[in-house]
Design a protein around this motif. Structure first.
Motif, mmCIF file in Angstrom:
data_model
loop_
_atom_site.group_PDB
_atom_site.id
_atom_site.type_symbol
_atom_site.label_atom_id
_atom_site.label_comp_id
_atom_site.label_asym_id
_atom_site.label_seq_id
_atom_site.Cartn_x
_atom_site.Cartn_y
_atom_site.Cartn_z
ATOM 1 N N GLY A 387 0.789 -1.234 0.000
ATOM 2 C CA GLY A 387 0.000 0.000 0.000
ATOM 3 C C GLY A 387 0.817 1.278 0.000
ATOM 4 N N VAL A 388 2.138 1.206 -0.150
ATOM 5 C CA VAL A 388 2.984 2.403 -0.181
ATOM 6 C C VAL A 388 3.101 2.893 -1.621
ATOM 7 N N LYS A 389 2.944 4.202 -1.821
ATOM 8 C CA LYS A 389 3.021 4.790 -3.159
ATOM 9 C C LYS A 389 4.456 5.235 -3.451
ATOM 10 N N LEU A 390 5.014 4.732 -4.551
ATOM 11 C CA LEU A 390 6.372 5.102 -4.963
ATOM 12 C C LEU A 390 6.273 6.140 -6.081
ATOM 13 N N THR A 391 6.647 7.368 -5.757
ATOM 14 C CA THR A 391 6.564 8.465 -6.730
ATOM 15 C C THR A 391 7.904 8.648 -7.441
ATOM 16 N N TYR A 406 11.836 5.625 -9.258
ATOM 17 C CA TYR A 406 10.697 5.775 -8.352
ATOM 18 C C TYR A 406 11.089 5.263 -6.965
ATOM 19 N N GLY A 407 10.573 5.954 -5.929
ATOM 20 C CA GLY A 407 10.852 5.532 -4.562
ATOM 21 C C GLY A 407 9.985 6.279 -3.561
ATOM 22 N N SER A 408 10.150 5.946 -2.252
ATOM 23 C CA SER A 408 9.383 6.601 -1.193
ATOM 24 C C SER A 408 10.154 6.509 0.127
ATOM 25 N N LYS A 409 10.061 7.563 0.939
ATOM 26 C CA LYS A 409 10.714 7.561 2.251
ATOM 27 C C LYS A 409 10.020 6.630 3.235
ATOM 28 N N LYS A 410 8.746 6.328 2.961
ATOM 29 C CA LYS A 410 7.972 5.449 3.845
ATOM 30 C C LYS A 410 8.500 4.013 3.821
ATOM 31 N N CYS A 411 9.237 3.675 2.747
ATOM 32 C CA CYS A 411 9.782 2.308 2.632
ATOM 33 C C CYS A 411 10.705 1.968 3.806
#
Length: 549
Positions: A387-391, A406-411
């Motif tokens: 459910g994490v969005k990779l922008t 693409y990546g996310s800090k929430k990872c």
């Protein structure tokens, strides 16, 4: 006392016992319409070969061969024997004449252009009667087995050596400077000079292999045989592809893997089907081992066949080639094709459906593969299974070219980071940076693109299913691309005639034929005469039963 077969008889009124809605009448009427609209092809029934006058006409033979394919009787020998079974349909099409196997074979070889024109006419007829809309076209390719033994091969070096050997010693024989040519002839045909040429024979067998020996033996038979062998060697040289071996029986076949990953000498058959009634719009045979270079060729052929440039072509990921996709994008044709990630995701879903026992451990391992990340085209982002969005972060340059990242800090705070990512910084996805490919990708993810692609299986794959299973087609039975194309054209004619018979009543076809004959007396006709009835057809249960006057 029993008899093996009934004696042949001739009916007084041919076709009187057949139902008026029988498909044999559809074949006959369609060919009559074709003859009225394209009279130039039938001005003179010329003899292409010397000998006595023919006992048949073109308008008897072509409907007979087409109807034979409909009844799954494709070989010339079976067509000859079919008439002997007192089939009334044969007598109706041939006017009680009996062509031999040789006559049928000669007709097919001499009238390839006419068969191609009849195929094009059926497509034009489908467009004019509304059976082909030309809005969405589904295309796909399949591998067809070549008519040759895959073991009868020679390497390029062996072919060159054989040609050099034949020309050298034949020239010596002609100039009376050497007698090896005569000795070899006696060695192969009269069993002489066995001891003298024993070592040479062993050397030749190692150098040009047993299939080269066969060609050498044939060239020694006589001058005509020598010409045939040299002609075959020339054809083999023309089909040399890098260091791959060339088949001695059909040099135009290529090494390809079929659907079961079994390698062999095959042809690549391309087919494009309209979405409305499933009629084949265009088809051809190519020597390319895959579909990557075929998208632009399909677009060009479809534009000529449909006489328009704006339509949607739906293909699978096998046609994905960046240079070819760029060329297709510059045309008015819209292309619906999934990217590699989407193709892998679809294959993974199919594997899950086909699995008898669901492997939970295997599913966990595959859970964080890239194809399980859902692409969001409007936001240009990926949604991971957790459910994490990779922008989109930035662009990076690698050896392969520029790529989007693409990546996310929430990872970093995700509990699946050990299972999903390679390091503590989280998961990073990469895509090729190409504005044109991005536009093609977005087109696929639109609602229209998803709806269009969902019908690809039933149309594109369904066409091959009908060909291979319903019509029991197991491979090409002729040699060379030209003859193989003609064989597949006859199969396509069969398919399209069946579709026309399904959607148009014979009464309507007969009425159209009568109207065309009336109009022909007043003016010169072409296919545009059908525009007169385009909007006046009476349709019942998706079948044209008549047209309004």
């Amino acid at each position: 006392m029993g008899f093996d077969s009934q004696t042949c008889f001739i009916l007084k009124e041919i076709g009187s016992n057949l139902d008026k809605n029988h498909i044999v009448f559809t074949v006959k009427i369609l060919f009559e319409i074709f003859k009225e609209i394209r009279p130039v092809l039938f001005k003179k029934d010329k003899k292409a070969r010397p000998g006595p006058k023919r006992t048949y006409k073109t308008d008897e033979m072509l409907p007979f061969i087409s109807f034979g394919h409909i009844m799954e009787i494709t070989s010339c020998r079976k067509l000859e024997n079919w008439w002997k079974n007192n089939d009334e349909t044969c007598q109706f099409l041939l006017n009680c004449k009996k062509p031999s196997k040789t006559t049928i074979n000669d007709f097919i070889n001499d009238n390839m252009y006419l068969i191609d024109e009849f195929d094009k006419f059926l497509v034009e007829f489908g467009i004019k009667t509304g059976l082909i809309e030309g809005n969405i076209i589904y295309a796909d390719g399949t591998v067809l087995k070549g008519y040759c033994n895959p073991l009868n091969n020679m390497n390029p070096d062996q072919i060159k050596y054989l040609k050099k050997f034949i020309l050298k010693h034949y020239k010596e024989y002609k100039n009376n400077t050497g007698d090896l040519w005569i000795k070899l002839h006696e060695f192969f045909y009269n069993d002489k000079n066995q001891e003298e040429l024993k070592d040479l024979y062993k050397k030749l067998k190692k150098t040009i292999n047993s299939f080269g020996i066969r060609l050498l033996k044939l060239s020694l038979k006589g001058q005509q045989s020598l010409k045939r062998v040299l002609k075959r060697i020339k054809k083999m040289e023309a089909n040399i592809n890098k260091d791959y071996s060339v088949n001695t029986v059909d040099p135009e076949t290529r090494h390809m893997d079929d659907k079961k990953r079994i390698s062999g000498l095959n042809y690549n058959y391309q087919q494009a089907i309209d979405d409305k009634c499933g009629m084949i719009v265009t088809h051809y045979i190519t020597q390319h081992p895959n579909d990557q270079k075929e998208a632009i060729e399909l677009v060009n052929r479809l534009q000529r066949a449909l006489n328009k440039k704006e339509f949607t072509l739906v293909v699978d990921h096998g046609y994905w080639n960046i240079n070819i996709l760029h060329r297709v994008y510059r045309t008015p044709t819209k292309l619906i094709i999934p990217c590699r990630t989407e193709a892998m995701r679809r294959k993974a879903k199919q594997r899950e459906r086909n699995q008898i026992r669901f492997d939970e451990k295997g599913a966990k391992k595959q859970r964080f593969k890239k194809y399980n990340f859902k692409y969001l085209p409007k936001e240009d982002a990926y949604l991971c299974p957790a459910g994490v969005k990779l922008t989109r972060i930035n662009n990076i340059i690698k050896k392969e070219g520029s790529k989007k990242r693409y990546g996310s800090k929430k990872c970093q705070k995700c509990r699946y980071i050990v299972e999903c990512a390679k390091n503590e910084y989280g998961r990073k996805l990469e895509d090729k940076f190409d504005p044109i490919l991005d536009e093609i990708k977005k087109e696929y993810y639109t609602e229209y693109g998803q709806t269009a692609y969902s019908g690809r299986g039933s149309h594109a794959e369904g066409g091959f299913g009908i060909l291979l299973e319903s019509r029991n087609f197991r491979g090409i039975k002729t040699k060379g691309v030209k003859k193989a194309n003609n064989e597949m054209t006859r199969t396509t004619i069969t398919h399209n005639i069946k579709k026309i018979h399904k959607h148009i009543n014979n009464k309507t076809l007969n009425k159209i034929l009568k109207e065309i004959k009336k109009e022909k007396k007043k003016q010169h006709l072409n296919i545009d005469i059908f525009d007169k009835w385009t909007n006046n057809y009476m349709i019942k249960n998706k079948k044209i039963i008549d047209f309004k006057n």
